[in-house]
Design a protein around this motif. Structure first.
Motif, mmCIF file in Angstrom:
data_model
loop_
_atom_site.group_PDB
_atom_site.id
_atom_site.type_symbol
_atom_site.label_atom_id
_atom_site.label_comp_id
_atom_site.label_asym_id
_atom_site.label_seq_id
_atom_site.Cartn_x
_atom_site.Cartn_y
_atom_site.Cartn_z
ATOM 1 N N GLY A 9 52.381 21.895 4.832
ATOM 2 C CA GLY A 9 51.399 22.510 5.696
ATOM 3 C C GLY A 9 51.882 22.787 7.093
ATOM 4 O O GLY A 9 53.013 22.500 7.462
ATOM 5 N N ARG A 10 50.983 23.337 7.811
ATOM 6 C CA ARG A 10 51.248 23.720 9.191
ATOM 7 C C ARG A 10 51.030 22.546 10.137
ATOM 8 O O ARG A 10 50.197 21.682 9.877
ATOM 9 C CB ARG A 10 50.284 24.832 9.580
ATOM 10 C CG ARG A 10 50.458 26.069 8.782
ATOM 11 C CD ARG A 10 49.283 26.999 9.007
ATOM 12 N NE ARG A 10 49.647 28.309 8.556
ATOM 13 C CZ ARG A 10 49.579 29.398 9.309
ATOM 14 N NH1 ARG A 10 49.107 29.341 10.520
ATOM 15 N NH2 ARG A 10 49.974 30.555 8.833
ATOM 16 N N GLU A 28 53.746 27.838 7.224
ATOM 17 C CA GLU A 28 53.606 26.914 6.084
ATOM 18 C C GLU A 28 54.914 26.208 5.729
ATOM 19 O O GLU A 28 54.897 25.088 5.251
ATOM 20 C CB GLU A 28 53.093 27.667 4.848
ATOM 21 C CG GLU A 28 51.637 28.060 4.930
ATOM 22 C CD GLU A 28 50.697 26.887 4.734
ATOM 23 O OE1 GLU A 28 51.061 25.920 4.043
ATOM 24 O OE2 GLU A 28 49.594 26.940 5.293
ATOM 25 N N GLU A 57 41.418 22.955 11.937
ATOM 26 C CA GLU A 57 40.861 23.361 10.642
ATOM 27 C C GLU A 57 40.981 24.869 10.429
ATOM 28 O O GLU A 57 41.405 25.313 9.367
ATOM 29 C CB GLU A 57 39.395 22.930 10.536
ATOM 30 C CG GLU A 57 38.801 23.255 9.181
ATOM 31 C CD GLU A 57 37.362 22.778 9.039
ATOM 32 O OE1 GLU A 57 36.746 23.131 8.012
ATOM 33 O OE2 GLU A 57 36.857 22.071 9.920
ATOM 34 N N SER A 58 40.625 25.652 11.445
ATOM 35 C CA SER A 58 40.664 27.110 11.284
ATOM 36 C C SER A 58 42.091 27.628 11.105
ATOM 37 O O SER A 58 42.306 28.653 10.460
ATOM 38 C CB SER A 58 39.989 27.809 12.461
ATOM 39 O OG SER A 58 40.770 27.710 13.626
ATOM 40 N N LEU A 59 43.067 26.917 11.650
ATOM 41 C CA LEU A 59 44.471 27.326 11.529
ATOM 42 C C LEU A 59 45.152 26.716 10.305
ATOM 43 O O LEU A 59 46.306 27.000 10.036
ATOM 44 C CB LEU A 59 45.234 26.940 12.798
ATOM 45 C CG LEU A 59 44.819 27.683 14.070
ATOM 46 C CD1 LEU A 59 45.372 26.988 15.301
ATOM 47 C CD2 LEU A 59 45.269 29.142 14.005
ATOM 48 N N GLY A 60 44.446 25.867 9.577
ATOM 49 C CA GLY A 60 45.017 25.247 8.389
ATOM 50 C C GLY A 60 46.050 24.181 8.690
ATOM 51 O O GLY A 60 46.968 23.950 7.895
ATOM 52 N N ARG A 62 47.925 20.656 9.034
ATOM 53 C CA ARG A 62 47.997 19.441 8.230
ATOM 54 C C ARG A 62 48.496 18.262 9.050
ATOM 55 O O ARG A 62 48.763 17.191 8.516
ATOM 56 C CB ARG A 62 48.933 19.656 7.026
ATOM 57 C CG ARG A 62 48.468 20.726 6.087
ATOM 58 C CD ARG A 62 47.251 20.233 5.303
ATOM 59 N NE ARG A 62 46.806 21.240 4.372
ATOM 60 C CZ ARG A 62 45.715 21.991 4.540
ATOM 61 N NH1 ARG A 62 44.977 21.845 5.605
ATOM 62 N NH2 ARG A 62 45.361 22.882 3.639
#
Length: 168
Positions: A9-10, A28, A57-60, A62
């Motif tokens: 993840g990011r 990613e 959260e909006s940017l994904g 982790r």
């Protein structure tokens, strides 16, 4: 950051300041970092943790990478103690991993980068803050690609980092 702390993840980098919080996000694959703006802070108000979590959260994201503002000799500052406290509160409120990474000289590197690209930094403090977060994140991504862990993991229930540097 290791794959255990941010599986596929990011990472969201955070450059904590009095007036603005600069943000940058990785791709990613953990190869590239991009500035994504700022969160404005208001004097005398609580740290905007809810907004930081919404951005993550909006940017994904982790995981988080907070810049730890040590003084030039590597000693703690009032700001680094504030960042440790905020990071501890963030860990207590959500499940994403948080690391603290020495951010000395990221702002000067961001200023230099903007100037080298032919840009002016006048009136662009938010851009500089986001670029400082990007410089911090690029450093972490390069180290990770070489198998080197950076920073301190913030443990739940603590006020900040574990105090133990990561080993690669």
């Amino acid at each position: 950051m290791t794959s255990e702390s941010a599986p596929g993840g990011r990472l969201l980098a955070v450059d904590w300041g009095d007036k603005r919080i600069g943000l940058a996000i990785s791709d990613e694959l953990g190869l590239l970092a991009s500035p994504v703006g700022i969160i404005a802070r208001r004097a005398g108000k609580r740290p905007p943790l809810a907004e930081l979590m919404r951005q993550a959260e909006s940017l994904g994201a982790r995981g988080y990478v907070f810049g730890l503002p040590l003084d030039p000799s590597g000693d703690e500052t009032d700001r680094s103690r504030e960042v440790r406290e905020v990071a501890g509160k963030l860990v207590a409120r959500q499940a994403l991993p948080v690391r603290l990474v020495d951010e000395r000289f990221t702002t000067s590197a961001a200023l230099r980068s903007i100037r080298e690209q032919g840009g002016s930094t006048r009136g662009r403090k938010g851009d500089v803050d986001a670029m400082a977060a990007c410089v911090l994140l690029e450093t972490v991504l390069r180290a990770t690609a070489q198998g080197v862990g950076m920073g301190e993991v913030v443990e739940a229930g603590g006020e900040g980092g574990s105090g133990e540097p990561l080993q690669g």
